[in-house]
Design a protein around this motif. Sequence first.
Motif, PDB file in Angstrom:
ATOM      1  N   ASP A 347       0.845  -1.185   0.000  1.00 32.45           N
ATOM      2  CA  ASP A 347       0.000   0.000   0.000  1.00 32.45           C
ATOM      3  C   ASP A 347       0.882   1.237   0.000  1.00 32.45           C
ATOM      4  N   ILE A 348       0.241   2.378  -0.158  1.00 27.41           N
ATOM      5  CA  ILE A 348       0.975   3.646  -0.127  1.00 27.41           C
ATOM      6  C   ILE A 348       1.192   4.057   1.334  1.00 27.41           C
ATOM      7  N   PRO A 349       2.033   5.073   1.595  1.00 32.29           N
ATOM      8  CA  PRO A 349       2.295   5.486   2.981  1.00 32.29           C
ATOM      9  C   PRO A 349       1.015   5.853   3.741  1.00 32.29           C
ATOM     10  N   THR A 350       1.032   5.609   5.042  1.00 32.63           N
ATOM     11  CA  THR A 350      -0.161   5.782   5.880  1.00 32.63           C
ATOM     12  C   THR A 350      -0.766   7.176   5.756  1.00 32.63           C
ATOM     13  N   LYS A 351       0.060   8.209   5.822  1.00 34.06           N
ATOM     14  CA  LYS A 351      -0.457   9.582   5.778  1.00 34.06           C
ATOM     15  C   LYS A 351      -1.154   9.873   4.453  1.00 34.06           C
ATOM     16  N   GLU A 352      -0.523   9.481   3.350  1.00 35.14           N
ATOM     17  CA  GLU A 352      -1.125   9.703   2.020  1.00 35.14           C
ATOM     18  C   GLU A 352      -2.390   8.871   1.871  1.00 35.14           C
ATOM     19  N   ARG A 353      -2.375   7.672   2.416  1.00 36.98           N
ATOM     20  CA  ARG A 353      -3.548   6.791   2.341  1.00 36.98           C
ATOM     21  C   ARG A 353      -4.757   7.448   3.002  1.00 36.98           C
ATOM     22  N   GLU A 354      -4.540   8.021   4.176  1.00 39.53           N
ATOM     23  CA  GLU A 354      -5.637   8.684   4.901  1.00 39.53           C
ATOM     24  C   GLU A 354      -6.178   9.866   4.104  1.00 39.53           C
ATOM     25  N   GLU A 355      -5.279  10.610   3.481  1.00 37.93           N
ATOM     26  CA  GLU A 355      -5.705  11.764   2.688  1.00 37.93           C
ATOM     27  C   GLU A 355      -6.499  11.319   1.459  1.00 37.93           C
ATOM     28  N   TRP A 356      -6.052  10.266   0.814  1.00 38.19           N
ATOM     29  CA  TRP A 356      -6.727   9.795  -0.393  1.00 38.19           C
ATOM     30  C   TRP A 356      -8.096   9.192  -0.066  1.00 38.19           C
ATOM     31  N   VAL A 357      -8.166   8.466   1.038  1.00 38.25           N
ATOM     32  CA  VAL A 357      -9.465   7.923   1.465  1.00 38.25           C
ATOM     33  C   VAL A 357     -10.445   9.065   1.655  1.00 38.25           C
ATOM     34  N   ASN A 358      -9.979  10.134   2.279  1.00 40.98           N
ATOM     35  CA  ASN A 358     -10.820  11.303   2.530  1.00 40.98           C
ATOM     36  C   ASN A 358     -11.273  11.937   1.223  1.00 40.98           C
ATOM     37  N   LYS A 359     -10.384  12.003   0.248  1.00 37.71           N
ATOM     38  CA  LYS A 359     -10.730  12.587  -1.049  1.00 37.71           C
ATOM     39  C   LYS A 359     -11.780  11.755  -1.771  1.00 37.71           C
ATOM     40  N   VAL A 360     -11.642  10.433  -1.673  1.00 38.12           N
ATOM     41  CA  VAL A 360     -12.622   9.558  -2.322  1.00 38.12           C
ATOM     42  C   VAL A 360     -13.987   9.728  -1.677  1.00 38.12           C
ATOM     43  N   LYS A 361     -13.998   9.775  -0.352  1.00 34.53           N
ATOM     44  CA  LYS A 361     -15.274   9.855   0.367  1.00 34.53           C
ATOM     45  C   LYS A 361     -15.973  11.196   0.199  1.00 34.53           C
ATOM     46  N   HIS A 362     -15.190  12.262   0.021  1.00 35.25           N
ATOM     47  CA  HIS A 362     -15.788  13.592  -0.015  1.00 35.25           C
ATOM     48  C   HIS A 362     -15.661  14.255  -1.393  1.00 35.25           C
ATOM     49  N   THR A 363     -14.443  14.565  -1.788  1.00 30.03           N
ATOM     50  CA  THR A 363     -14.246  15.317  -3.023  1.00 30.03           C
ATOM     51  C   THR A 363     -14.756  14.574  -4.251  1.00 30.03           C
ATOM     52  N   ALA A 364     -14.350  13.303  -4.411  1.00 26.64           N
ATOM     53  CA  ALA A 364     -14.711  12.567  -5.616  1.00 26.64           C
ATOM     54  C   ALA A 364     -16.206  12.335  -5.710  1.00 26.64           C
ATOM     55  N   ILE A 365     -16.830  11.978  -4.615  1.00 27.11           N
ATOM     56  CA  ILE A 365     -18.266  11.725  -4.640  1.00 27.11           C
ATOM     57  C   ILE A 365     -19.027  13.021  -4.914  1.00 27.11           C
ATOM     58  N   ALA A 366     -18.579  14.118  -4.295  1.00 26.22           N
ATOM     59  CA  ALA A 366     -19.240  15.405  -4.488  1.00 26.22           C
ATOM     60  C   ALA A 366     -19.096  15.903  -5.924  1.00 26.22           C
ATOM     61  N   SER A 367     -18.084  15.431  -6.637  1.00 28.65           N
ATOM     62  CA  SER A 367     -17.819  15.909  -7.994  1.00 28.65           C
ATOM     63  C   SER A 367     -18.741  15.301  -9.035  1.00 28.65           C
ATOM     64  N   LEU A 368     -19.535  14.293  -8.656  1.00 29.40           N
ATOM     65  CA  LEU A 368     -20.335  13.591  -9.644  1.00 29.40           C
ATOM     66  C   LEU A 368     -21.296  14.528 -10.376  1.00 29.40           C
ATOM     67  N   GLY A 369     -21.900  15.439  -9.646  1.00 27.41           N
ATOM     68  CA  GLY A 369     -22.867  16.329 -10.280  1.00 27.41           C
ATOM     69  C   GLY A 369     -22.226  17.389 -11.151  1.00 27.41           C
ATOM     70  N   THR A 370     -20.995  17.784 -10.865  1.00 27.19           N
ATOM     71  CA  THR A 370     -20.345  18.885 -11.570  1.00 27.19           C
ATOM     72  C   THR A 370     -19.334  18.417 -12.602  1.00 27.19           C
ATOM     73  N   GLY A 371     -18.883  17.184 -12.492  1.00 26.89           N
ATOM     74  CA  GLY A 371     -17.856  16.690 -13.401  1.00 26.89           C
ATOM     75  C   GLY A 371     -16.464  17.106 -12.995  1.00 26.89           C
ATOM     76  N   LYS A 372     -16.327  17.852 -11.897  1.00 26.74           N
ATOM     77  CA  LYS A 372     -15.012  18.290 -11.427  1.00 26.74           C
ATOM     78  C   LYS A 372     -14.300  17.127 -10.743  1.00 26.74           C
ATOM     79  N   ARG A 373     -12.995  17.124 -10.887  1.00 21.37           N
ATOM     80  CA  ARG A 373     -12.212  16.046 -10.296  1.00 21.37           C
ATOM     81  C   ARG A 373     -11.148  16.620  -9.365  1.00 21.37           C
ATOM     82  N   PRO A 374     -10.878  15.903  -8.266  1.00 20.02           N
ATOM     83  CA  PRO A 374      -9.822  16.374  -7.374  1.00 20.02           C
ATOM     84  C   PRO A 374      -8.449  16.196  -8.009  1.00 20.02           C
ATOM     85  N   GLU A 375      -7.470  16.861  -7.454  1.00 20.49           N
ATOM     86  CA  GLU A 375      -6.091  16.701  -7.923  1.00 20.49           C
ATOM     87  C   GLU A 375      -5.662  15.234  -7.819  1.00 20.49           C
ATOM     88  N   ARG A 376      -4.948  14.741  -8.842  1.00 20.63           N
ATOM     89  CA  ARG A 376      -4.461  13.355  -8.915  1.00 20.63           C
ATOM     90  C   ARG A 376      -5.626  12.351  -8.930  1.00 20.63           C
TER      91      ARG A 376
END
Length: 558
Positions: A347-376
Amino acid sequence: MQGKIISLAEHLNKYVKMADECAVQENYTRALGYLFSALSIKRTPEILSAIANTYADMGLYELSNQYWFYYLEKTPEKQCGRAYEELAINHFYLNNFAIAGYYFNKKLEVDGFLSQEGIDKEILDYYTAPQEEKKFRLVYPPERADFSDEIKKAKQKMTTGDFEGAIKIYQEIPEGIKDYDKVADDYSLASFLAGDVEKGVEINRKRLKDGGDKFTIYCNLSSMYGALKNKEKSQYYYSLALSEPIKSTEDEYRLATASLEQHNEEKGLALLEKVAKDRLYDIDTDYLLSLVKINTGRYEEAEKLLKNLLKINPYDFLWKYYYNLVKRLIKGDEQAKSLLPIPYELDIPTKEREEWVNKVKHTAIASLGTGKRPERFNEIMEWGVRNYSGNDTFAKACVLSYGSLKNKAEEKFLREKLMDADISADLKVVMLYLLVMQGVNDKISLVVSGVFVKTKPKKLKFGEDISALGFSSAYALCFAKSVVMGITDVNAIAKSAERLYEKFKIANVYAGEGEIATLIMEGCKFPYFKNLREICEIFGTDEISVSRIKRELKGEQK
């Protein structure tokens, strides 16, 4: 001028010829380099099979399988006999004996024969010798009893991650047989991996009393007590392991991993470097060694190791991730330094993993209506689907985020992941569902539990009807579940969906997606299901509710 132009075929043949010359000299890494260069120009069955064969020669059977699957995707069925035979041999060496048997049968179906030439005697003996249930025979003295088949079956369970299944087999093997200490070692490991750490400790402590291999037992107990957060006992057994003689490369690897668990990186590093020299093309050892080198500040050495790994497989996500990370570390990137130390896991480093999990749960899901994507975004989704396919909620969030914008890039991503043998069946149901809902109606290839499948969704008569959207999604769900379960009659599913749609139009009855999918499956009259209850279990629906809907469709009292 025209005479100087090299044709595409000649260009590819040049790469393949150079790869063959390197393979003859057993320089497989360079051979792969030429073949991947050819693949970047054109993805032909010949190049795919050459890559698959090279991986098999290196003993990298899972990677070999992956390229044989790509070969099957591009090749007519009548020309797939060779691929089926190679897949059978690879799966045998991976202890997947049932899947190996399946592919030998596929080879026979296509070619009508199976040549024994080139197939190891061990494989031929396994499938041609009469199979007996040996564990119920009374043999005296007990060490003469032959439990080799049971041991192979247990190893197969271990290989596929069915640790509970392996435990059941190990429990049936009597302690008096020859070489039981090795069986007990695997039994304790299966218990440990299944989450029953105390049982693993119990087995190893008994082995110690019975005169089992002390070095192996000490290493096991060090790891197991570490998992139980008993630091004192973990260190105690590690110190005992250090006092025992090392007899093999396997022992060196055991002690290396135990040393890393005790944060003795220098000891672990020295041992892993010895192992890596003895185990050519052992990609797991090289990957672990690269992480140790990163954690001990040997960035240039780690970069070289990871670069060599990427020559073997330029598409491995984690190797690419850590190669890019170590290049940032060499430059003194402070953000990269903040990710250290790296955990010794896939797996990737623990700190980055926590940040990415957060992005998937919040940023990526929220982007569905707008088509916007988070960084990386692409990198995060690749990681989430590939590394977390066993975590349904999280991985499904990644797939839904990636598969809802309806463009060719999304479709390509889903198709690629369907061909990845390591991604879970449940996740592939979601991917197939999304493709069908996006209107894909050409051939789709996928790999489920080691089995290659080609399928094609049907264009439904009511597909253009906006009011039939619920039916379209129910059909997509039923199609996806059926294909992943190994049901090949997709025509029956489409016809059942169309019949049911007409009934619903007349009866004006409401039902949810899962209930409609359940009724579509029941309408197929497949022989695999004994009753409605079994189908309801597949779709997570309530049998009473589905039965009520059936009565309403017939015009009976609610």
